[in-house]
Design a protein around this motif. Structure first.
Motif, short mmCIF file in Angstrom:
data_model
loop_
_atom_site.label_atom_id
_atom_site.label_comp_id
_atom_site.label_asym_id
_atom_site.label_seq_id
_atom_site.Cartn_x
_atom_site.Cartn_y
_atom_site.Cartn_z
N ASP A 132 0.82 -1.21 0.00
CA ASP A 132 0.00 0.00 0.00
C ASP A 132 0.86 1.26 0.00
O ASP A 132 0.40 2.33 0.33
CB ASP A 132 -0.92 0.01 1.23
N GLY A 133 2.12 1.15 -0.36
CA GLY A 133 2.98 2.33 -0.43
C GLY A 133 3.83 2.47 0.80
O GLY A 133 4.73 1.70 1.04
N ARG B 229 -0.08 -1.37 -6.69
CA ARG B 229 -1.48 -0.96 -6.52
C ARG B 229 -1.77 -0.66 -5.05
O ARG B 229 -1.10 -1.16 -4.14
CB ARG B 229 -2.44 -2.03 -7.03
N ARG B 230 -2.76 0.16 -4.85
CA ARG B 230 -3.18 0.55 -3.51
C ARG B 230 -4.56 -0.03 -3.23
O ARG B 230 -5.48 0.16 -4.02
CB ARG B 230 -3.23 2.07 -3.40
N MET C 197 -6.76 6.64 -0.01
CA MET C 197 -5.54 7.42 -0.19
C MET C 197 -5.75 8.81 0.36
O MET C 197 -6.87 9.31 0.44
CB MET C 197 -5.19 7.51 -1.68
N PHE D 40 -0.09 10.90 -0.17
CA PHE D 40 0.24 9.60 -0.76
C PHE D 40 0.18 9.68 -2.28
O PHE D 40 1.08 9.19 -2.98
CB PHE D 40 -0.74 8.54 -0.25
#
Length: 206
Positions: free
Chosen positions: A49-50, A188-189, A193, A197
């Motif tokens: 998720d980053g 991909r998330r 968000m 981000f």
């Protein structure tokens, strides 16, 4: 040794032997369960998720989605305004491709952030918020939501749920980041968000 004492010792020995056998069976069951759990963990993947755990999810390995470096599957859908939208027409621009529906709490949470980001970066980045229309209670809910919150980004309608398979969308919101070359350029998330981000993701794309 008299017969009574012999019988007592024999019963004790039989009981101890039974307990030992039961212990062996229980140990084997626990060992097999541990092995099964380890195998299941190896077959799962943590969806990136980053930079934080917000919105992260455990998914089967086959659900990992379109990976960075792979081309974004092209599609053509009708927009909320009745126009035809084709993803490949945006090649040459950075694209945030978001999948959502109007009664999804995390989707509702992130929409103001997406709108604010789009207003600031729309010359550089196109935001495409694909509505998963098949999961809506009624089509009018989509238009009502967009109008109420004054969102101005593009909203294609996936009426037949045609994109869930190629983009492996099993939870909402799900977001992909597509570079100017038409390829996925960030993990991909899954989950909502915020502005920072999206800014970080886009800055890492070309």
């Amino acid at each position: 040794m008299d017969g009574g004492r012999y019988k007592l010792y024999k019963r004790i020995f039989s009981l101890v032997l039974l307990l030992v056998l039961v212990g062996i069976v229980i140990a084997n069951v626990l060992q097999n369960r541990a092995a099964d759990n380890a195998a299941e963990e190896e077959e799962a993947v943590l969806v990136d998720d980053g930079s934080s755990s917000q919105g992260a999810a455990i998914a089967p390995a086959e659900s990992a989605g379109v990976e960075p470096g792979e081309p974004a599957p092209d599609f053509e859908l009708e927009t909320l305004e009745g126009e035809t939208f084709k993803l490949s027409d945006l090649q040459g621009k950075k694209v945030i491709l978001n999948f959502w529906y109007s009664w999804c709490p995390p989707c509702i949470e992130e929409m103001p952030e997406i709108q604010e980001f789009y207003e600031d970066y729309q010359d550089e980045v196109e935001v495409v918020a694909v509505n998963m229309t098949k999961h809506e209670n009624q089509l009018s809910d989509v238009g009502d939501f967009i109008d109420e919150h004054e969102h101005t980004f593009t909203v294609p309608l996936d009426r037949e749920d045609t994109l869930s398979e190629p983009y492996v969308v099993y939870a909402a919101p799900t977001t992909y980041f597509i570079g100017t070359d038409g390829n996925i350029q960030q993990p991909r998330r899954i989950g909502p968000m915020d502005y920072e981000f999206m800014e970080e993701m886009v800055q890492g794309m070309d």
